[in-house]
Scaffold this motif. Structure first.
Motif, PDB file in Angstrom:
ATOM      1  N   SER A 389      35.231  36.390  73.724  1.00 46.41           N
ATOM      2  CA  SER A 389      36.402  36.440  72.832  1.00 46.41           C
ATOM      3  C   SER A 389      37.713  36.121  73.548  1.00 46.41           C
ATOM      4  O   SER A 389      38.760  36.079  72.912  1.00 46.41           O
ATOM      5  CB  SER A 389      36.498  37.821  72.187  1.00 46.41           C
ATOM      6  N   ALA A 390      37.680  35.935  74.871  1.00 44.84           N
ATOM      7  CA  ALA A 390      38.908  35.670  75.627  1.00 44.84           C
ATOM      8  C   ALA A 390      39.355  34.225  75.409  1.00 44.84           C
ATOM      9  O   ALA A 390      38.671  33.284  75.821  1.00 44.84           O
ATOM     10  CB  ALA A 390      38.673  35.937  77.117  1.00 44.84           C
ATOM     11  N   GLU A 391      40.512  34.037  74.763  1.00 42.72           N
ATOM     12  CA  GLU A 391      41.041  32.698  74.502  1.00 42.72           C
ATOM     13  C   GLU A 391      42.414  32.480  75.105  1.00 42.72           C
ATOM     14  O   GLU A 391      42.812  31.340  75.352  1.00 42.72           O
ATOM     15  CB  GLU A 391      41.112  32.458  72.988  1.00 42.72           C
ATOM     16  N   HIS A 392      43.155  33.572  75.333  1.00 43.58           N
ATOM     17  CA  HIS A 392      44.496  33.445  75.870  1.00 43.58           C
ATOM     18  C   HIS A 392      44.676  34.410  77.036  1.00 43.58           C
ATOM     19  O   HIS A 392      43.919  35.377  77.184  1.00 43.58           O
ATOM     20  CB  HIS A 392      45.544  33.730  74.781  1.00 43.58           C
ATOM     21  N   LEU A 393      45.695  34.153  77.834  1.00 47.99           N
ATOM     22  CA  LEU A 393      45.948  34.958  79.023  1.00 47.99           C
ATOM     23  C   LEU A 393      46.725  36.214  78.625  1.00 47.99           C
ATOM     24  O   LEU A 393      47.942  36.253  78.674  1.00 47.99           O
ATOM     25  CB  LEU A 393      46.743  34.136  80.046  1.00 47.99           C
ATOM     26  N   THR A 394      45.964  37.252  78.255  1.00 51.35           N
ATOM     27  CA  THR A 394      46.568  38.513  77.835  1.00 51.35           C
ATOM     28  C   THR A 394      46.512  39.523  78.984  1.00 51.35           C
ATOM     29  O   THR A 394      45.898  39.276  80.026  1.00 51.35           O
ATOM     30  CB  THR A 394      45.822  39.072  76.622  1.00 51.35           C
ATOM     31  N   GLU A 395      47.136  40.678  78.768  1.00 53.44           N
ATOM     32  CA  GLU A 395      47.113  41.728  79.782  1.00 53.44           C
ATOM     33  C   GLU A 395      45.692  42.227  80.017  1.00 53.44           C
ATOM     34  O   GLU A 395      45.322  42.568  81.150  1.00 53.44           O
ATOM     35  CB  GLU A 395      48.009  42.891  79.337  1.00 53.44           C
ATOM     36  N   ASP A 396      44.895  42.304  78.956  1.00 49.07           N
ATOM     37  CA  ASP A 396      43.510  42.745  79.105  1.00 49.07           C
ATOM     38  C   ASP A 396      42.714  41.764  79.959  1.00 49.07           C
ATOM     39  O   ASP A 396      41.911  42.176  80.809  1.00 49.07           O
ATOM     40  CB  ASP A 396      42.853  42.892  77.730  1.00 49.07           C
ATOM     41  N   VAL A 397      42.920  40.471  79.747  1.00 45.34           N
ATOM     42  CA  VAL A 397      42.222  39.463  80.536  1.00 45.34           C
ATOM     43  C   VAL A 397      42.612  39.581  82.005  1.00 45.34           C
ATOM     44  O   VAL A 397      41.759  39.553  82.907  1.00 45.34           O
ATOM     45  CB  VAL A 397      42.527  38.049  80.007  1.00 45.34           C
ATOM     46  N   VAL A 398      43.904  39.741  82.267  1.00 53.31           N
ATOM     47  CA  VAL A 398      44.388  39.869  83.640  1.00 53.31           C
ATOM     48  C   VAL A 398      43.847  41.136  84.298  1.00 53.31           C
ATOM     49  O   VAL A 398      43.656  41.186  85.513  1.00 53.31           O
ATOM     50  CB  VAL A 398      45.936  39.861  83.660  1.00 53.31           C
ATOM     51  N   SER A 399      43.563  42.167  83.514  1.00 46.85           N
ATOM     52  CA  SER A 399      43.032  43.420  84.052  1.00 46.85           C
ATOM     53  C   SER A 399      41.525  43.363  84.269  1.00 46.85           C
ATOM     54  O   SER A 399      41.016  43.819  85.295  1.00 46.85           O
ATOM     55  CB  SER A 399      43.379  44.575  83.108  1.00 46.85           C
ATOM     56  N   VAL A 400      40.780  42.794  83.315  1.00 49.87           N
ATOM     57  CA  VAL A 400      39.316  42.840  83.346  1.00 49.87           C
ATOM     58  C   VAL A 400      38.726  41.770  84.253  1.00 49.87           C
ATOM     59  O   VAL A 400      37.817  42.048  85.065  1.00 49.87           O
ATOM     60  CB  VAL A 400      38.752  42.710  81.912  1.00 49.87           C
ATOM     61  N   PHE A 401      39.208  40.535  84.164  1.00 52.94           N
ATOM     62  CA  PHE A 401      38.575  39.435  84.878  1.00 52.94           C
ATOM     63  C   PHE A 401      38.537  39.641  86.394  1.00 52.94           C
ATOM     64  O   PHE A 401      37.489  39.430  87.010  1.00 52.94           O
ATOM     65  CB  PHE A 401      39.272  38.123  84.526  1.00 52.94           C
ATOM     66  N   PRO A 402      39.642  40.042  87.039  1.00 54.04           N
ATOM     67  CA  PRO A 402      39.555  40.256  88.486  1.00 54.04           C
ATOM     68  C   PRO A 402      38.582  41.368  88.872  1.00 54.04           C
ATOM     69  O   PRO A 402      37.841  41.239  89.851  1.00 54.04           O
ATOM     70  CB  PRO A 402      40.996  40.622  88.881  1.00 54.04           C
ATOM     71  N   ALA A 403      38.557  42.462  88.092  1.00 61.82           N
ATOM     72  CA  ALA A 403      37.650  43.574  88.397  1.00 61.82           C
ATOM     73  C   ALA A 403      36.190  43.146  88.243  1.00 61.82           C
ATOM     74  O   ALA A 403      35.337  43.472  89.078  1.00 61.82           O
ATOM     75  CB  ALA A 403      37.952  44.758  87.476  1.00 61.82           C
ATOM     76  N   ALA A 404      35.901  42.394  87.181  1.00 62.70           N
ATOM     77  CA  ALA A 404      34.531  41.926  86.951  1.00 62.70           C
ATOM     78  C   ALA A 404      34.100  40.936  88.032  1.00 62.70           C
ATOM     79  O   ALA A 404      32.968  40.991  88.538  1.00 62.70           O
ATOM     80  CB  ALA A 404      34.425  41.288  85.571  1.00 62.70           C
ATOM     81  N   ASP A 405      34.998  40.027  88.395  1.00 60.16           N
ATOM     82  CA  ASP A 405      34.669  39.050  89.432  1.00 60.16           C
ATOM     83  C   ASP A 405      34.472  39.733  90.789  1.00 60.16           C
ATOM     84  O   ASP A 405      33.572  39.369  91.553  1.00 60.16           O
ATOM     85  CB  ASP A 405      35.780  38.008  89.528  1.00 60.16           C
ATOM     86  N   ASN A 406      35.297  40.719  91.072  1.00 65.07           N
ATOM     87  CA  ASN A 406      35.166  41.463  92.323  1.00 65.07           C
ATOM     88  C   ASN A 406      33.828  42.197  92.377  1.00 65.07           C
ATOM     89  O   ASN A 406      33.154  42.226  93.414  1.00 65.07           O
ATOM     90  CB  ASN A 406      36.327  42.450  92.446  1.00 65.07           C
ATOM     91  N   LEU A 407      33.429  42.797  91.258  1.00 63.91           N
ATOM     92  CA  LEU A 407      32.140  43.494  91.194  1.00 63.91           C
ATOM     93  C   LEU A 407      30.991  42.515  91.396  1.00 63.91           C
ATOM     94  O   LEU A 407      30.055  42.789  92.158  1.00 63.91           O
ATOM     95  CB  LEU A 407      32.005  44.211  89.846  1.00 63.91           C
ATOM     96  N   GLU A 408      31.041  41.380  90.714  1.00 57.65           N
ATOM     97  CA  GLU A 408      29.962  40.407  90.837  1.00 57.65           C
ATOM     98  C   GLU A 408      29.856  39.890  92.272  1.00 57.65           C
ATOM     99  O   GLU A 408      28.749  39.740  92.805  1.00 57.65           O
ATOM    100  CB  GLU A 408      30.179  39.249  89.873  1.00 57.65           C
ATOM    101  N   GLN A 409      30.988  39.640  92.906  1.00 54.69           N
ATOM    102  CA  GLN A 409      30.961  39.157  94.283  1.00 54.69           C
ATOM    103  C   GLN A 409      30.376  40.218  95.217  1.00 54.69           C
ATOM    104  O   GLN A 409      29.615  39.898  96.138  1.00 54.69           O
ATOM    105  CB  GLN A 409      32.381  38.786  94.736  1.00 54.69           C
ATOM    106  N   TYR A 410      30.697  41.494  94.968  1.00 55.24           N
ATOM    107  CA  TYR A 410      30.145  42.573  95.792  1.00 55.24           C
ATOM    108  C   TYR A 410      28.631  42.664  95.609  1.00 55.24           C
ATOM    109  O   TYR A 410      27.888  42.859  96.586  1.00 55.24           O
ATOM    110  CB  TYR A 410      30.796  43.897  95.403  1.00 55.24           C
ATOM    111  N   ILE A 411      28.167  42.501  94.370  1.00 58.65           N
ATOM    112  CA  ILE A 411      26.722  42.542  94.108  1.00 58.65           C
ATOM    113  C   ILE A 411      26.020  41.385  94.812  1.00 58.65           C
ATOM    114  O   ILE A 411      24.952  41.566  95.422  1.00 58.65           O
ATOM    115  CB  ILE A 411      26.460  42.509  92.583  1.00 58.65           C
ATOM    116  N   LEU A 412      26.597  40.193  94.756  1.00 61.39           N
ATOM    117  CA  LEU A 412      25.983  39.037  95.418  1.00 61.39           C
ATOM    118  C   LEU A 412      25.935  39.243  96.931  1.00 61.39           C
ATOM    119  O   LEU A 412      24.927  38.907  97.571  1.00 61.39           O
ATOM    120  CB  LEU A 412      26.772  37.770  95.076  1.00 61.39           C
TER     121      LEU A 412
END
Length: 597
Positions: A389-412
Motif C-alpha cells: 500500500s506504500a505509494e508516497h513518502l509518508t512518515e510511516d514509510v520513513v519509519s517502517v522501511f529502514p527498520a524492516a530493511d535493517n532487520l532483513e539485513q541482520y537476518i541475512l
C-alpha cells in the motif's frame, strides 16, 4: 508401628529354620502374628488390618504375576474370607475372635498355594508371588525409592543413597523387579522430584539413570518377554489405549519435556544450562520410546533434527505472538508499530543466537538458519500489506522501511555466518525478500520528481522577479547571491551528510538563490529509507538541469565584450592586452600571509 512389624516378622520366622524372608507371605503373617491387644486404639487396629487385607487382594487377586488357571474358584473363596475377617470386628470379642482365627486359617490354606504358583521357570515354593504383579510391585518399589531423598531438603539426595539402593536390591526377587524396571522407576522418581523442586542436580541424576536403561538388544530373552507382558490401559483425549511398561513411565517425561522445549524462549528465559539438560532428556527418552514402538516405519519418519525443528518452530511462533501482542498494547506515538515490531524481532534474534542456538546446533547444525528464516517469514507476513500500500513518502514509510530493511539485513548476515562455508545462496533462495529497496526507490523517485517540479517553478519565478540595477552604487550585485552564501553556510556546510553535495554545487552558488534546491538536497539525505544510486543520479540530474536553465538565462542576457570595449583605432600599433587592462581596476596588494588568506 515399626517395632510391631519387626516383632511380627520375627514371630513369623520362629520355628522355620532355613526359611527365607522373601518366601514369606508378609501381610498374611502379620495378620496372624499381631493381635488386637497390641493396639491401644481399636480404630487404628481396624485401619491397619484393612490395609493388610487390601494388600493381599491386590497382590494375589487383582494384579497377580501368575494367571489363576484352575484356581479361579479359589479367588471367590479368597474374597469371601477377606470379608469375614472384616466382619469379625463387629461381633462381640469372643465370637469375633473365633471367626477371625478360623478365617485366617482358611485364608492361609488358599493364599499360600496362590502365592507359590511357579512362573518364569521358578519351582513351586521357590518364589512367593504375592507382590510381584504389575502394577502393585512397581507402586511399592516407587515408594521404596522415594527414601533416597533427604528428609530435610527434598531437592537433594541423602548421603546414604548408595547404601539404600543396595538394600533395595534385596527386594527385587520379592517384587519381581528387573534391571530395566529399576532404572526406569528410579529415573521417573528423580525426574518427578526435579519438576517439584527445580533442582538441577536431581535432573542430572535422572539423566544418568535414563542413560543406564538397557536397549532391547542389551536385555536378556527372559527379561524381554517379561517386559513385553507388562501393559496398562490409559484413557486419553483420543480414547483408551494399551501402553507398555516403558511407555507408561517415559511418555509423561517426553510430554513434559516437549511442552517445555516447545516454548523455550519463555520457559528458559533466565538461563540455558537447564535447557541443555532438558534437551538431553527429550532425546534419550525419544530414542527409548522409538525403540519400544512396534511400528519401525513410523518411528523413523521423524529424526532428531526434525524434532529440534519442531521445537524451534513452536517456540518462535509463540514468542512472535507474544511480541506482536505487546506491540499492539504499547504506546507507539511517534513510531509505527511495524517499526517497533522489527526492533523487537531483532532483539529476539540476538538473544536466540547467543543463548539458545548454541545448544540446539549440537543436535541440528542449521538450527540458527531455521529460527532466522521463520522470523523472517512471520515478520514478512505482517509487513507485506504495508509495503503493497506504500505509494508516497509518508512518515510511516520513513519509519517502517529502514527498520524492516535493517532487520532483513541482520537476518541475512546471521544465516551467512551460520552456513560456515556452505552455499549460502541455497538458503537465501528459500526466503521471500521484503523488496524494501525496490519499493522505497519507487516512492523516493516520486518524491524527487515532485520536488524537482517545484524547483523548476521556483527558477522560473526567480527569473521573472529578479530586479537589479547593475550600475547602482548601493546594489553592486543581485540580491540572490546573499541568500546563496547564507544557505550554503547553514544548510550544507553545517550538515555532515551533505558536505560532498556542497562541493558539487559550489560552482553554481554565485549564480542564483538555491533555497529550494538546498532544502531538497538536505531532505533527500535526511531520508533514511533504503534506495539505489538511481535515485541520487536522478536528483542531481534534475538539479543540474535547473542550474543550466538559470545560468543559460544569465549568459544569454550578458552584453558582448565588443560592446563594452571601444573599437580599435585605425593604424594604431599596441598590444591587445594593454588595451584590455585599461578597463581593469588595479589589484590592491594584500599583505596577509597565504594561510591567513
Amino acid at each position: 508401628m515399626d517395632i510391631r512389624t519387626r516383632q511380627g516378622l520375627l514371630n513369623a520366622l520362629s520355628g522355620k529354620v532355613g526359611k527365607r524372608m522373601d518366601t514369606l507371605l508378609i501381610p498374611l503373617e502379620l495378620l496372624c502374628c499381631i493381635s488386637r491387644t497390641e493396639f491401644s486404639d481399636k480404630k487404628a487396629y481396624i485401619r491397619w488390618q484393612k490395609r493388610q487385607l487390601n494388600m493381599l487382594a491386590e497382590g494375589l487377586v487383582n494384579h497377580p504375576a501368575v494367571g489363576f488357571g484352575e484356581s479361579g474358584r479359589k479367588t471367590s473363596e479368597f474374597r469371601i474370607l477377606l470379608a469375614k475377617i472384616e466382619e469379625s470386628e463387629a461381633f462381640p470379642p469372643s465370637t469375633g475372635e473365633v471367626q477371625r482365627t478360623e478365617s485366617l486359617k482358611s485364608l492361609r490354606d488358599i493364599a499360600i498355594p496362590l502365592a507359590e504358583r511357579p512362573a518364569r521357570g521358578d519351582l513351586t515354593g521357590e518364589v512367593c508371588h504375592w507382590a510381584d504383579g504389575y502394577h502393585l510391585n512397581v507402586r511399592l518399589y516407587e515408594k521404596l525409592l522415594v527414601s533416597v531423598f533427604d528428609v530435610l531438603d527434598e531437592g537433594k539426595l541423602t548421603e546414604e543413597v548408595e547404601e539404600i539402593l543396595e538394600l533395595l536390591k534385596s527386594t527385587w526377587r520379592v517384587l519381581g523387579i528387573t534391571e530395566t524396571i529399576h532404572y526406569t522407576c528410579y529415573a521417573w522418581i528423580l525426574f518427578r522430584q526435579y519438576v517439584i523442586t527445580s533442582e538441577q542436580g536431581i535432573l542430572r541424576h535422572a539423566i544418568d539413570q535414563l542413560k543406564k536403561i538397557p536397549l532391547k538388544e542389551q536385555r536378556g530373552p527372559q527379561e524381554r518377554l517379561h517386559l513385553k507382558s507388562l501393559h496398562v490401559r490409559v484413557d486419553g483425549e483420543e480414547g483408551s489405549r494399551d501402553v507398555s511398561f516403558l511407555q507408561s513411565f517415559l511418555s509423561p517425561i517426553q510430554k513434559w519435556a516437549d511442552k517445555q522445549l516447545g516454548d523455550y524462549h519463555l520457559n528458559f528465559a533466565e538461563g540455558s544450562m537447564v535447557m541443555e539438560d532438558i534437551v538431553t532428556v527429550a532425546m534419550i527418552v525419544r530414542r527409548l520410546l522409538l525403540e519400544e514402538s512396534d511400528i519401525p516405519v513410523q518411528s523413523s519418519t521423524v529424526s532428531d533434527r526434525d524434532q529440534i525443528e519442531l521445537y524451534i518452530s513452536s517456540s518462535v511462533k509463540n514468542s512472535f505472538a507474544r511480541i506482536l501482542q505487546a506491540v499492539d498494547k504499547s504506546d507507539t506515538i511517534g513510531e509505527h508499530p511495524l517499526a517497533l515490531l522489527a526492533e523487537e524481532v531483532k532483539k529476539l534474534l540476538k538473544k536466540d543466537s547467543t543463548m539458545f542456538m548454541p545448544i540446539l546446533c549440537r543436535r541440528h547444525p542449521h538450527a540458527t538458519i531455521v529460527s532466522a528464516s521463520l522470523l523472517h517469514k512471520f515478520y514478512g507476513n505482517k509487513l507485506k500489506p504495508f509495503v503493497d500500500s506504500a505509494e508516497h513518502l509518508t512518515e510511516d514509510v520513513v519509519s517502517v522501511f529502514p527498520a524492516a530493511d535493517n532487520l532483513e539485513q541482520y537476518i541475512l548476515d546471521l544465516i551467512k555466518s551460520a552456513c560456515e562455508g556452505e552455499n549460502v545462496e541455497i538458503h537465501f533462495r528459500k526466503l521471500n525478500p521484503y523488496q524494501i529497496e525496490s519499493v522505497s526507490g519507487t516512492v523516493v523517485m516520486r518524491w524527487i520528481n515532485s520536488q524537482l517540479g517545484r524547483i523548476v517553478g521556483w527558477v522560473e519565478r526567480t527569473l521573472q522577479q529578479e530586479l537589479w540595477d547593475p550600475i547602482s552604487p548601493q546594489q553592486r550585485h543581485g540580491s540572490s547571491i546573499v541568500e546563496v552564501y547564507r544557505i550554503v553556510e547553514e544548510s550544507l556546510y553545517h550538515s555532515p551528510r551533505t558536505t560532498g553535495v556542497a562541493v558539487m554545487i559550489l560552482p553554481y552558488k554565485m549564480a542564483f538563490n538555491p533555497l529550494g534546491i538546498y532544502k531538497t538536497v538536505d531532505q533527500f539525505f535526511g531520508i533514511k529509507v533504503p534506495m539505489r544510486l538511481t535515485e541520487l543520479n536522478a536528483l542531481f540530474r534534475g538539479i543540474d538541469n535547473a542550474f543550466q536553465v538559470y545560468a543559460n538565462h544569465i549568459v544569454d542576457n550578458l552584453a558582448s565584450k565588443d560592446d563594452l570595449i571601444p573599437p580599435l583605432p585605425v593604424l594604431t600599433r599596441y598590444r591587445r592586452e594593454a588595451g584590455i587592462k585599461a578597463f581593469v581596476k588595479k589589484e590592491l596588494f594584500d599583505s596577509r600571509l597565504p594561510d591567513q588568506r
